[in-house]
Scaffold this motif. Structure first.
Motif, PDB file in Angstrom:
ATOM      1  N   ASP A  29      30.503 -15.554  57.228  1.00  0.00           N
ATOM      2  CA  ASP A  29      31.312 -15.003  56.122  1.00  0.00           C
ATOM      3  C   ASP A  29      30.487 -14.109  55.201  1.00  0.00           C
ATOM      4  O   ASP A  29      30.576 -14.188  53.976  1.00  0.00           O
ATOM      5  CB  ASP A  29      31.968 -16.127  55.302  1.00  0.00           C
ATOM      6  N   THR A  30      29.671 -13.268  55.813  1.00  0.00           N
ATOM      7  CA  THR A  30      28.866 -12.316  55.041  1.00  0.00           C
ATOM      8  C   THR A  30      29.154 -10.898  55.508  1.00  0.00           C
ATOM      9  O   THR A  30      29.680 -10.681  56.603  1.00  0.00           O
ATOM     10  CB  THR A  30      27.367 -12.604  55.174  1.00  0.00           C
ATOM     11  N   MET A  31      28.778  -9.933  54.692  1.00  0.00           N
ATOM     12  CA  MET A  31      28.900  -8.520  55.035  1.00  0.00           C
ATOM     13  C   MET A  31      27.594  -7.819  54.725  1.00  0.00           C
ATOM     14  O   MET A  31      26.807  -8.250  53.879  1.00  0.00           O
ATOM     15  CB  MET A  31      30.034  -7.857  54.251  1.00  0.00           C
ATOM     16  N   SER A  32      27.343  -6.734  55.432  1.00  0.00           N
ATOM     17  CA  SER A  32      26.131  -5.954  55.233  1.00  0.00           C
ATOM     18  C   SER A  32      26.344  -4.930  54.121  1.00  0.00           C
ATOM     19  O   SER A  32      27.423  -4.346  53.991  1.00  0.00           O
ATOM     20  CB  SER A  32      25.755  -5.238  56.537  1.00  0.00           C
ATOM     21  N   LEU A  33      25.304  -4.691  53.346  1.00  0.00           N
ATOM     22  CA  LEU A  33      25.372  -3.670  52.297  1.00  0.00           C
ATOM     23  C   LEU A  33      25.401  -2.252  52.877  1.00  0.00           C
ATOM     24  O   LEU A  33      25.568  -1.288  52.139  1.00  0.00           O
ATOM     25  CB  LEU A  33      24.189  -3.811  51.339  1.00  0.00           C
ATOM     26  N   CYS A  51      21.332  -2.274  55.708  1.00  0.00           N
ATOM     27  CA  CYS A  51      22.001  -3.076  56.730  1.00  0.00           C
ATOM     28  C   CYS A  51      21.364  -4.457  56.897  1.00  0.00           C
ATOM     29  O   CYS A  51      21.953  -5.344  57.514  1.00  0.00           O
ATOM     30  CB  CYS A  51      22.014  -2.343  58.073  1.00  0.00           C
ATOM     31  N   HIS A  52      20.161  -4.644  56.352  1.00  0.00           N
ATOM     32  CA  HIS A  52      19.486  -5.931  56.471  1.00  0.00           C
ATOM     33  C   HIS A  52      19.603  -6.777  55.205  1.00  0.00           C
ATOM     34  O   HIS A  52      18.840  -7.730  55.014  1.00  0.00           O
ATOM     35  CB  HIS A  52      18.021  -5.718  56.861  1.00  0.00           C
ATOM     36  N   PHE A  53      20.547  -6.398  54.350  1.00  0.00           N
ATOM     37  CA  PHE A  53      20.913  -7.223  53.203  1.00  0.00           C
ATOM     38  C   PHE A  53      22.351  -7.696  53.398  1.00  0.00           C
ATOM     39  O   PHE A  53      23.249  -6.884  53.642  1.00  0.00           O
ATOM     40  CB  PHE A  53      20.835  -6.424  51.894  1.00  0.00           C
ATOM     41  N   LEU A  54      22.571  -8.991  53.276  1.00  0.00           N
ATOM     42  CA  LEU A  54      23.905  -9.559  53.451  1.00  0.00           C
ATOM     43  C   LEU A  54      24.359 -10.251  52.165  1.00  0.00           C
ATOM     44  O   LEU A  54      23.548 -10.888  51.483  1.00  0.00           O
ATOM     45  CB  LEU A  54      23.924 -10.590  54.589  1.00  0.00           C
ATOM     46  N   LEU A  55      25.652 -10.115  51.855  1.00  0.00           N
ATOM     47  CA  LEU A  55      26.236 -10.892  50.774  1.00  0.00           C
ATOM     48  C   LEU A  55      27.627 -11.341  51.190  1.00  0.00           C
ATOM     49  O   LEU A  55      28.148 -10.897  52.215  1.00  0.00           O
ATOM     50  CB  LEU A  55      26.266 -10.113  49.466  1.00  0.00           C
ATOM     51  N   ASP A  56      28.208 -12.211  50.409  1.00  0.00           N
ATOM     52  CA  ASP A  56      29.506 -12.790  50.760  1.00  0.00           C
ATOM     53  C   ASP A  56      30.528 -11.696  51.025  1.00  0.00           C
ATOM     54  O   ASP A  56      30.647 -10.738  50.263  1.00  0.00           O
ATOM     55  CB  ASP A  56      29.983 -13.700  49.626  1.00  0.00           C
TER      56      ASP A  56
END
Length: 266
Positions: free
Chosen positions: A122-126, A170-175
């Motif tokens: 349940d995360t998305m990439s910046l 692309c290597h940072f993920l958040l909800d």
């Protein structure tokens, strides 16, 4: 000299107590994302809980020499990744959670190693911020706080001697709820992932600092940022008053921009 390291979190250690771990992981079934050049990446489940496995099977001397001749450091073990996870956690930065890791063999061309992390569901990439913010600009507060958070992550990491080597949005993920709300708050974690190329030293060399920051800046070219947004990042990253950050480190920011422009032109 033989080397051997093995750690499995309790639920995996209990479930696999009858298995030869390295042999089992080398061919374990799952949803495969990569299986080439001595590395195997897959998602698997144990008792309805999802994990990621990265298994390194030894790249061979030919691959090591090819990388060295290209002035690139070869990736010969998963040790980089689990040590980078531990480093980030020790500095209160959000990243993957280790469920297991191991390494065996002294020969760098034949060394077997692995790292297992909890699946960040349940995360998305910046990486998608550019398109999202062109269509739906965020509030000033959300934009400011997200920039502050990224600058804090980069500054803390670099100040303490670690560089990522793939430091892109692309290597940072958040909800993934952020995709709908477009609202960011400081309490929301941002997970830094894909750490297999990370390096950790007592002091970060300038060229690796430039490469990381230039890569991050390049990956944000599609994001509608103002000059003030960049200044906010610089101030938080350096922990200096803006005037000092721009004058004392003018050559740093010039080289970061050059690095980003070079990547854009490729």
């Amino acid at each position: 000299m033989k080397t051997y390291t093995l750690y499995l979190r309790e639920e995996l250690a209990h479930g696999w107590q009858d298995k030869a771990i390295f042999t089992w992981l080398q061919t374990m079934p799952g949803e495969i994302f990569r299986d080439k050049e001595g590395r195997r990446t897959l998602r698997f489940e144990v008792n309805q809980k999802s994990y990621f496995l990265k298994y390194h099977q030894g790249v061979g001397w030919a691959e090591i020499v090819k990388n060295l001749l290209s002035l690139r450091l070869p990736i010969i073990s998963a040790r980089n990744e689990w040590q980078a996870v531990q480093f980030l956690q020790s500095h209160d930065l959000d990243t993957m959670t280790l469920a297991g890791y191991g390494e065996k063999g002294w020969n760098p061309a034949k060394r077997h190693s692995f790292v297992i992390t909890d699946d960040l569901t349940d995360t998305m990439s910046l990486e998608y911020l550019g398109q999202q913010w062109r269509d739906r600009p965020p509030s000033f507060t959300s934009k400011y706080q997200l920039i502050q958070k990224l600058a804090h992550i980069a500054g803390t990491m670099h100040k303490n001697g670690m560089n990522h080597r793939d430091f892109y949005l692309c290597h940072f993920l958040l909800d993934k709820s952020f995709a709908e709300t477009n609202i960011y708050q400081p309490t929301m974690p941002i997970y830094l992932i894909d750490l297999h190329r990370a390096q950790i030293r007592q002091k970060l060399p300038r060229r690796w600092q430039i490469k990381d920051l230039g890569s991050l800046y390049f990956s944000a070219y599609a994001v509608p940022l103002t000059q003030r947004d960049l200044f906010r990042f610089i101030k938080t990253y350096t922990q200096l008053p803006l005037r000092e950050a721009l004058t004392q480190k003018a050559d740093l920011w010039q080289q970061v921009k050059q690095r980003a422009d070079t990547l854009y032109a490729e």
